[in-house]
Design an enzyme around this catalytic site. Structure first.
Site, PDB file in Angstrom:
ATOM      1  N   LYS A  45      -2.490   1.291  -7.803  1.00 45.90           N
ATOM      2  CA  LYS A  45      -1.377   2.104  -7.478  1.00 45.90           C
ATOM      3  C   LYS A  45      -1.436   1.022  -6.141  1.00 45.90           C
ATOM      4  O   LYS A  45      -2.601   0.608  -5.689  1.00 45.90           O
ATOM      5  CB  LYS A  45      -1.925   2.618  -7.297  1.00 45.90           C
ATOM      6  CG  LYS A  45      -0.501   3.447  -6.376  1.00 45.90           C
ATOM      7  CD  LYS A  45       0.540   4.018  -7.042  1.00 45.90           C
ATOM      8  CE  LYS A  45       1.728   4.236  -6.264  1.00 45.90           C
ATOM      9  NZ  LYS A  45       3.184   4.339  -6.526  1.00 45.90           N
ATOM     10  N   CYS A 131       9.259  -1.125  -3.048  1.00 46.87           N
ATOM     11  CA  CYS A 131       8.969   0.245  -3.054  1.00 46.87           C
ATOM     12  C   CYS A 131      11.065   1.626  -2.534  1.00 46.87           C
ATOM     13  O   CYS A 131      10.126   1.226  -1.013  1.00 46.87           O
ATOM     14  CB  CYS A 131       7.712   1.277  -2.523  1.00 46.87           C
ATOM     15  SG  CYS A 131       7.592   3.235  -2.726  1.00 46.87           S
TER      16      CYS A 131
HETATM   17  O1  RRO Z   1       5.444   5.162  -4.989  1.00 46.77           O
HETATM   18  C1  RRO Z   1       6.647   5.087  -5.967  1.00 46.77           C
HETATM   19  O2  RRO Z   1       7.204   5.882  -5.041  1.00 46.77           O
HETATM   20  C2  RRO Z   1       6.679   3.993  -5.795  1.00 46.77           C
HETATM   21  C3  RRO Z   1       6.384   2.863  -5.213  1.00 46.77           C
HETATM   22 BR1  RRO Z   1       5.088   2.287  -4.287  1.00 46.77          BR
HETATM   23  C4  RRO Z   1       7.809   1.739  -6.282  1.00 46.77           C
HETATM   24  O3  RRO Z   1       6.832   0.317  -6.054  1.00 46.77           O
HETATM   25  N1  RRO Z   1       8.576   1.886  -7.049  1.00 46.77           N
HETATM   26  C5  RRO Z   1       8.005   3.144  -6.841  1.00 46.77           C
HETATM   27  O4  RRO Z   1       9.225   3.321  -8.606  1.00 46.77           O
HETATM   28  N2  RRO Z   1       8.284   3.996  -6.946  1.00 46.77           N
END
Ligand code: RRO
Length: 318
Positions: A45, A131
């Site tokens: 993650k 993100c």
């Molecule tokens: O954590 C998120 O909401 C998230 C991330 Br960091 C990302 O890079 N892509 C996504 O679809 N969700």
């Protein structure tokens, strides 16, 4: 079974499918499940300097065609992921792992990479510049000057294998803009694409998720054509030393095949992994292998980047 081995930079993998950051990679339990599956490896993650709880629930919804999420970067913090990857590395010294990370503000990139450089991490760092779901924060990789500034800062500190997670681009001039910036640096890979930001899914006259007025990143089948295009065009515009991880809309071995046909060296699976769990990697590998056998391809390099286009014209903008 066909030969599905691949390489990114000098790192060798015994398969070509892995998770996309965000899915089955939050903690030791999830990472172990991917590590012990047929996946080539895992990416963690996306880690921030400090742990984060992320956005309020409901923050993810699966639909028939894909998914929407606004997780908001929930993660256990960089120290946790550095430590856990070191434990996996100790058990499997020949298996390269990916650590995903990002800064929440410009001042965070230097301390993040100082920490990684000071650790004994020897895998590949995936810097997430795409993100879509942190409230009040833009997707960095749509700001080409910001990408240039961040990579200038980070590459001065960190000399290990480094790649960037990109959002989908939709205009050819933007493909040129991002490729021009990325080609200035000694990057090992790019991962294209992250979810398509700020979509809206409605269920029973109600937004499917709560944060940001219901807006979130769209994944799954909806975005496969964008993933194929981004892999294809970036393969044409990036220097050959930058490998490509193709992510977006993979549901079948055929989808993996098509991303490789567009030039991907490795393929990420996110929404479908969320729906099916880590056994998806075995199925995708078997399906990809069957396609290769039927076509007489023995290894991925037999068809990687070999997409045929009728009356092909170069990808240029004037
Ligand atoms: O954590 C998120 O909401 C998230 C991330 Br960091 C990302 O890079 N892509 C996504 O679809 N969700």
């Amino acid at each position: 079974m066909a030969d599905l081995t691949t390489a990114i930079g000098g790192f060798h993998f015994d398969n070509t499918v892995m998770n996309g950051a965000g899915v089955w990679c939050y903690d030791e339990r999830e990472l172990t499940a991917v590590d012990t599956s047929a996946a080539a490896t895992f990416v963690t993650k996306t880690a921030t300097l400090d742990p984060r709880a992320g956005n309020p629930n409901p923050r993810m919804a699966a639909t028939e065609l894909g998914s929407i999420n606004s997780m908001g970067l929930p993660n256990k913090g960089l120290d946790y992921y550095l430590d856990i990857v070191a434990q996996f590395h100790a058990k499997n010294p020949d298996k390269p792992y990916f650590l995903s990370t990002t800064g929440l503000k410009p001042e965070e990139f230097t301390p993040l990479f100082q920490k990684i450089a000071a650790s004994n991490f020897s895998g590949l760092v995936e810097l997430n510049l795409s993100c879509p779901n942190v409230v009040g924060k833009p997707q960095i990789a749509y700001d080409f000057d910001a990408v240039d500034r961040i990579l200038t800062e980070v590459t001065a500190i960190y000399h290990g294998a480094l790649g960037v997670k990109l959002p989908p681009y939709f205009d050819l001039v933007h493909f040129h803009n991002i490729a021009d910036v990325l080609n200035k640096f000694d990057l090992t890979f790019v991962n294209t694409i992250n979810s398509a930001g700020n979509g809206l899914v409605i269920k029973d006259e109600t937004a499917a998720i709560a944060p940001k007025g219901g807006l979130g990143g769209i994944g799954g089948g909806y975005i496969k054509p964008m993933a194929l295009a981004n892999v294809r065009v970036l393969r044409q515009l990036l220097k050959p030393s930058i490998s490509i991880i193709g992510t977006g809309g993979v549901q079948t071995g055929r989808d993996v095949f098509e991303l490789i046909l567009c030039g991907a060296d490795m393929v990420g699976v996110a929404t479908q992994l969320g729906k099916e769990g880590p056994k998806v990697f075995e199925r995708l590998s078997t399906e990809l292998s069957a396609i290769m056998d039927a076509k007489g391809y023995r290894q991925l390099s037999d068809f990687r980047g070999q997409l045929r286009v009728p009356a092909e014209q170069p990808v240029t903008v004037h």
